[in-house]
Design a protein around this motif. Structure first.
Motif, PDB file in Angstrom:
ATOM      1  N   PRO A 186       0.832  -1.201   0.087  1.00  0.00           N
ATOM      2  CA  PRO A 186       0.105  -0.130  -0.074  1.00  0.00           C
ATOM      3  C   PRO A 186       0.667   1.078  -0.217  1.00  0.00           C
ATOM      4  CG  PRO A 186      -0.014  -1.386   1.853  1.00  0.00           C
ATOM      5  CD  PRO A 186       0.770  -1.918   1.292  1.00  0.00           C
ATOM      6  N   VAL A 187       0.644   2.099  -0.654  1.00  0.00           N
ATOM      7  CA  VAL A 187       1.368   3.639  -0.251  1.00  0.00           C
ATOM      8  C   VAL A 187       1.270   4.153   0.413  1.00  0.00           C
ATOM      9  CG1 VAL A 187       1.074   3.706  -3.000  1.00  0.00           C
ATOM     10  CG2 VAL A 187      -0.611   4.523  -1.437  1.00  0.00           C
ATOM     11  N   ASP A 188       0.903   4.230   1.049  1.00  0.00           N
ATOM     12  CA  ASP A 188       0.595   4.521   2.366  1.00  0.00           C
ATOM     13  C   ASP A 188      -0.505   4.258   3.167  1.00  0.00           C
ATOM     14  OD1 ASP A 188      -2.541   5.507   2.682  1.00  0.00           O
ATOM     15  OD2 ASP A 188      -1.492   7.911   0.699  1.00  0.00           O
ATOM     16  N   GLU A 189       0.030   5.198   4.883  1.00  0.00           N
ATOM     17  CA  GLU A 189      -0.717   3.923   5.632  1.00  0.00           C
ATOM     18  C   GLU A 189      -2.681   4.264   5.649  1.00  0.00           C
ATOM     19  OE1 GLU A 189      -0.248   5.943   9.048  1.00  0.00           O
ATOM     20  OE2 GLU A 189      -0.949   5.252  10.504  1.00  0.00           O
ATOM     21  N   SER A 190      -2.987   5.493   4.883  1.00  0.00           N
ATOM     22  CA  SER A 190      -4.272   4.619   4.793  1.00  0.00           C
ATOM     23  C   SER A 190      -4.861   4.043   3.797  1.00  0.00           C
ATOM     24  CB  SER A 190      -4.885   6.513   4.220  1.00  0.00           C
ATOM     25  OG  SER A 190      -4.728   6.408   2.733  1.00  0.00           O
ATOM     26  N   VAL A 191      -3.655   3.995   2.893  1.00  0.00           N
ATOM     27  CA  VAL A 191      -4.556   2.570   1.457  1.00  0.00           C
ATOM     28  C   VAL A 191      -4.060   1.392   2.284  1.00  0.00           C
ATOM     29  CG1 VAL A 191      -4.244   1.610   0.240  1.00  0.00           C
ATOM     30  CG2 VAL A 191      -4.136   4.167  -0.281  1.00  0.00           C
ATOM     31  N   ALA A 192      -3.394   1.538   3.309  1.00  0.00           N
ATOM     32  CA  ALA A 192      -3.009  -0.037   4.205  1.00  0.00           C
ATOM     33  C   ALA A 192      -4.164  -0.007   5.324  1.00  0.00           C
ATOM     34  CB  ALA A 192      -1.604   0.427   4.687  1.00  0.00           C
ATOM     35  N   GLY A 193      -4.633   0.897   5.809  1.00  0.00           N
ATOM     36  CA  GLY A 193      -5.652   1.231   7.191  1.00  0.00           C
ATOM     37  C   GLY A 193      -6.874   0.261   5.772  1.00  0.00           C
ATOM     38  N   VAL A 194      -7.705   0.699   4.528  1.00  0.00           N
ATOM     39  CA  VAL A 194      -8.527  -0.148   3.781  1.00  0.00           C
ATOM     40  C   VAL A 194      -8.758  -1.011   3.618  1.00  0.00           C
ATOM     41  CG1 VAL A 194      -9.455   0.812   2.123  1.00  0.00           C
ATOM     42  CG2 VAL A 194      -8.653   2.504   3.184  1.00  0.00           C
ATOM     43  N   VAL A 195      -7.469  -1.880   3.210  1.00  0.00           N
ATOM     44  CA  VAL A 195      -6.812  -3.037   2.679  1.00  0.00           C
ATOM     45  C   VAL A 195      -5.849  -4.303   3.559  1.00  0.00           C
ATOM     46  CG1 VAL A 195      -6.501  -2.078  -0.460  1.00  0.00           C
ATOM     47  CG2 VAL A 195      -4.306  -2.379   1.279  1.00  0.00           C
ATOM     48  N   GLY A 196      -5.663  -3.399   4.495  1.00  0.00           N
ATOM     49  CA  GLY A 196      -5.363  -4.331   5.420  1.00  0.00           C
ATOM     50  C   GLY A 196      -3.839  -5.093   4.059  1.00  0.00           C
ATOM     51  N   VAL A 197      -2.987  -5.327   5.443  1.00  0.00           N
ATOM     52  CA  VAL A 197      -1.958  -6.157   4.230  1.00  0.00           C
ATOM     53  C   VAL A 197      -1.766  -7.028   3.819  1.00  0.00           C
ATOM     54  CG1 VAL A 197       0.939  -6.193   4.338  1.00  0.00           C
ATOM     55  CG2 VAL A 197      -0.272  -4.215   5.256  1.00  0.00           C
ATOM     56  N   ALA A 198      -2.137  -7.543   2.726  1.00  0.00           N
ATOM     57  CA  ALA A 198      -2.156  -8.997   2.256  1.00  0.00           C
ATOM     58  C   ALA A 198      -1.288  -9.563   1.618  1.00  0.00           C
ATOM     59  CB  ALA A 198      -3.516  -8.784   2.009  1.00  0.00           C
ATOM     60  N   ASN A 199      -0.822 -10.732   1.585  1.00  0.00           N
ATOM     61  CA  ASN A 199      -0.337 -11.419   0.652  1.00  0.00           C
ATOM     62  C   ASN A 199      -0.710 -12.290  -0.130  1.00  0.00           C
ATOM     63  OD1 ASN A 199       2.934 -10.897   1.682  1.00  0.00           O
ATOM     64  ND2 ASN A 199       1.454 -11.061   3.204  1.00  0.00           N
ATOM     65  N   VAL A 200      -0.430 -12.142  -1.149  1.00  0.00           N
ATOM     66  CA  VAL A 200      -1.313 -12.545  -2.714  1.00  0.00           C
ATOM     67  C   VAL A 200       0.288 -13.476  -4.064  1.00  0.00           C
ATOM     68  CG1 VAL A 200      -2.804 -12.931  -5.120  1.00  0.00           C
ATOM     69  CG2 VAL A 200      -2.846 -11.487  -2.622  1.00  0.00           C
TER      70      VAL A 200
END
Lengths: 233, 330, 252
Positions: free
Chosen positions: B198-212
């Motif tokens: 995720p490009v920044d914290e706000s995106v990370a907050g939305v998508v969660g951090v996931a491995n695909v």
């Protein structure tokens, strides 16, 4: 009380005499005129109401105001305007319709169409946004889209038909003016009631009134039954 | 590849508002619109569908967020607006989705069944672009992966925009993913990349951090399936046909980092690698470990201190097989 | 039709006068009421127009105080029942046979001859058919000519007042019997013409003013004025209403 009971007895007597003579002819004329007028209102009013209810166009609001006003149009005014139009020497005088049943059908349809348009538009326009959105997503031809919308709200549209019928069958001003209440030709239940009342034949007048109520009852019962049958599904 | 769709969507008066410049959809692309409620995803897809007349758009098949069942039978509802070939296809998709009794009154269907009817009828349309607003929202959790797989397959070569706020759905349905926040697209890229980086914290907050991890189903053991992604073999729960493509997904918070040399054999998914990056992510740390493929882990600062994590340090990475989800791809 | 809306100011005394539609449609009754009201500010005269039969019925039921009718046979029965405190022929007009100009030459002579010609030629005739004085008279005239037009296809009954019946006759190019004043009042809107039928006692139209028993002093005063005072002013009213001199005349 004695007077009222006497009139009531006369009315029942007139009714139990069967639909002989005048009553039969008057009921027959009343029925077919009201049914044809309502039929015209359905054929013209429901499509127009659907266009008004579903469509998005600039004049929508002003047209809605006009239609709602027309829904409350005084019948005698409608009658007067038609009289002037159909007057011998008037714009449509050559049709020779004045004081004939077709003129009465025209008068009643004039009153019934705004009701069919207004109530249909309100019903169709009141579809939930999700239904409208889904309808748009189907990309149906315009007439099919309207048909699906009307079917979706048909109990309300059925109510519109009943209201239109109720309006025309109970209306006296317009049919009197353009029909002339000619015995055996243009006399319907409402004008007959006026007529009999004027001649102090209150029992006969009330008998006509009962028949009128009965007809309205039958039509409304039919539509209500269909509505309930549908909602029970 | 040429763009099927390219337009600016500015809808400042919308609730929520949308301000997207140069929205683009390529031929055959499956783009997931991802974001929290109120981010403008539905508004954007309505503009694309022409429901909100904001920009000239090509004809598209559109599945609204709340599919409406009209009066009449399931069959009638299935066939609205379809050509005769379309109706045949709709019935085939419906059958695949488990809808058998088409003579029922559509109003009597459950939410999930109604959603399936709506999915079948939109997939049977002939438009080259398919727009799906939360296609799986009303589908039971246990059936979601299956229904998502059917959608993916039935979309075929058509381009699609799919709105969702579910990570699993996004991973199964999308090739590319656009993250929407407050009316704007804040990140766009391949699904795995967006989840992993995720490009920044706000995106990370939305998508969660996931491995695909994208690869090929290799082995089945009971209810576990393994996916070979490069040199890496990942075990997880799910269904996939051996030899066919498959994806393995797991969240960054399910990843455990152990000191180098600790019990490698205890978990099926244990890999040795080197730490490539450590980034702050709010109060947590995001650690990227290269185990032949970048794996993202989310750890607390305390754990990081205990492990003395630093870039270049060798560690063992472990993920429980039950925390990994495997889905068969196309 | 029986319900009336009170319209006078507070303290004014109300007199309900029911009159045949001919008199109301011609405008005479309202003119008389206005005249009386301006001379008697405390009195409010309400005019109801009905067929004579209904006018008498209103009197019988006590819904009207003063009655103005032109149906001798019906009036006789009313008087015989002792329901009138005062009753006199106050003024007269006459009936005219009106029809389309095209029939003017064909229909002339005595009333009997003309009616026989109408029946023989099956010329359309529009009848009030409503128990009004005009209708009563029309039936008498047909009887005198030895014709029973009821049920004939050329004979139509409107059951309505004089004004509407004239309109129907005009639009259908038909013949009708009308009180002269009502016809003159509507004539400029119509293509109908007065047919040249020799006047005789059969076309004389006497109006009877009746005060119903047990009414107020105001009602009695109005009735007396209609009988004694009003006839003297008729020629002036004729001129202002119809531009003619002798539509309505005092009774002999």
């Amino acid at each position: 009380m004695g007077f009222v009971l006497e009139v009531l007895r006369d009315a029942l007597e007139a009714l139990s005499g069967g639909l002989g003579g005048d009553l039969g002819a008057v009921v027959w004329l009343t029925s077919w005129i009201a049914l044809v007028a309502t039929g015209i209102a359905v054929l013209v009013g429901i499509p127009l109401g659907t266009v008004l209810g579903l469509g998005e166009f600039r004049a929508k609001r002003s047209i809605t105001v006009l239609v709602n006003t027309a829904m409350g149009m005084p019948p005698v005014l409608a009658g007067l305007v038609l009289l002037l139009l159909l007057w011998r020497g008037g714009p449509f005088g050559s049709w020779g319709l004045l004081f004939t049943p077709p003129a009465m059908v025209l008068a009643q349809a004039t009153l019934a169409i705004p009701i069919a348009v207004g109530l249909t538009a309100a019903a169709v326009g009141g579809l939930p946004p999700a239904a409208k959105e889904q309808l748009a997503a189907f990309r149906l031809p315009r007439w099919r889209r309207g048909a699906v919308a009307v079917r979706e709200v048909w109990p309300a549209v059925g109510g519109a038909v009943a209201a239109a019928f109720g309006r025309v069958i109970s209306e006296v001003g317009a049919v009197l003016i353009v029909g002339g209440n000619i015995r055996g030709e243009t006399r319907v239940l409402t004008t007959a009631i006026v007529q009999e009342t004027r001649q102090a034949q209150f029992g006969q007048a009330l008998a006509f009134g009962f028949v009128l109520l009965g007809m309205a009852l039958v039509v409304n019962a039919g539509i209500t039954w269909l509505q309930f049958k549908d909602s029970a599904q | 590849m040429s763009a099927l769709l390219e337009l600016d969507v500015r809808y400042p008066t919308g609730a929520p508002r949308v301000d997207v410049e140069g929205f683009r959809l390529a031929e055959q692309e499956k783009l997931v619109l991802f974001g929290p409620n109120g981010a403008g995803k539905s508004t954007l897809i309505k503009v694309l569908a022409g429901i909100i007349a904001q920009a000239p758009v090509p004809a598209a098949a559109y599945l609204p967020q709340a599919p409406w069942m009209f009066r009449g039978t399931v069959r009638e509802n299935l066939e609205f607006g379809l050509s005769s070939e379309g109706t045949v296809l709709a019935r085939a998709v419906a059958a695949e989705l488990g809808l058998t009794d088409l003579g029922l009154q559509a109003r009597q269907l459950s939410g999930g069944e109604a959603q399936r009817v709506a999915i079948a009828r939109v997939l049977a349309r002939s438009e080259e672009i398919v727009l799906l607003d939360e296609p799986l929202a009303a589908v039971d959790l246990r059936d979601r992966a299956e229904v998502a797989g059917i959608i993916r397959r039935r979309l075929g070569r058509r381009a699609a925009v799919i709105v969702t706020h579910d990570r699993d759905d996004a991973a199964i349905l999308g090739d590319a993913m656009a993250v929407m926040l407050d009316g704007r697209i804040v990140q766009r890229g391949p699904v795995a990349d967006v989840f992993a980086q995720p490009v920044d914290e706000s995106v990370a907050g939305v998508v969660g951090v996931a491995n695909v991890l994208v690869g090929e189903a290799a082995e089945v053991d009971g209810n576990l399936v393994s996916v070979d992604a490069g040199d890496l073999r990942v075990w997880g729960l799910g269904e996939a046909t051996i030899g066919s493509s498959a994806r393995a997904m797991f969240g960054g918070e399910t990843v455990t980092i152990l000191p180098s040399g600790s019990g490698v054999g205890s978990a099926r998914n244990s890999w040795t690698g080197r730490i490539r990056a450590v980034r702050r992510l709010g109060r947590l740390l995001e650690v990227v470990i290269d185990v032949g493929h970048p794996v993202v882990a989310i750890v607390t600062p305390g754990a990081a201190e205990a492990l003395d994590m630093a870039s270049g340090a060798e560690v063992v990475v472990s993920v429980k097989a039950t925390a990994v989800r495997v889905v068969g791809g196309d | 039709m029986v319900a009336l809306v009170a319209c006078g100011g507070p303290g004014s005394e109300r007199v309900v006068v029911a009159a045949g539609t001919s008199l109301v449609d011609s405008g005479l009754m309202d003119a008389l009421a206005d005249q009386y009201e301006s001379a008697n500010p405390g009195v409010d005269v309400s005019v109801v127009g009905e067929a004579s039969a209904q006018v008498l019925e209103l009197g019988r039921r006590g819904a009207a105080d003063v009655l103005v009718t032109h149906a001798p046979a019906l009036e006789e029965a009313f008087l015989a029942d002792g329901l009138a405190e005062l009753s006199e022929i106050a003024f007269t007009s006459e009936f005219v046979l009106v029809g389309p100009p095209a029939l003017e030459d064909r229909l002339r002579g005595t009333i009997e001859d003309v009616l026989i010609e109408i029946a023989a030629g099956e010329l359309e005739f529009v009848s009030r058919g409503d128990g009004s004085g005009t209708h009563e008279r029309e039936v008498e005239l047909w009887n005198a000519a030895g014709i029973d037009p009821g049920g004939e296809p050329w004979y139509r009954k409107t059951g309505q007042g004089m004004g509407l019946t004239l309109i129907v006759a005009d639009q259908r190019l038909a013949i009708t019997l009308s009180e002269r004043g009502s016809f003159v009042a509507a004539a400029d809107q119509l293509d109908l013409q007065v047919l040249d039928v020799s006047a005789g006692p059969g076309l004389l139209n006497p109006y009877r003013v009746t005060l119903v028993v047990g009414r107020t002093a105001a009602a009695a005063d109005f009735a007396k004025w209609l009988i004694d005072g009003a006839p003297a002013g008729l020629s002036e009213l004729n001129r202002s209403l119809f531009d003619e001199d002798d539509i309505y005349r005092p009774a002999d």
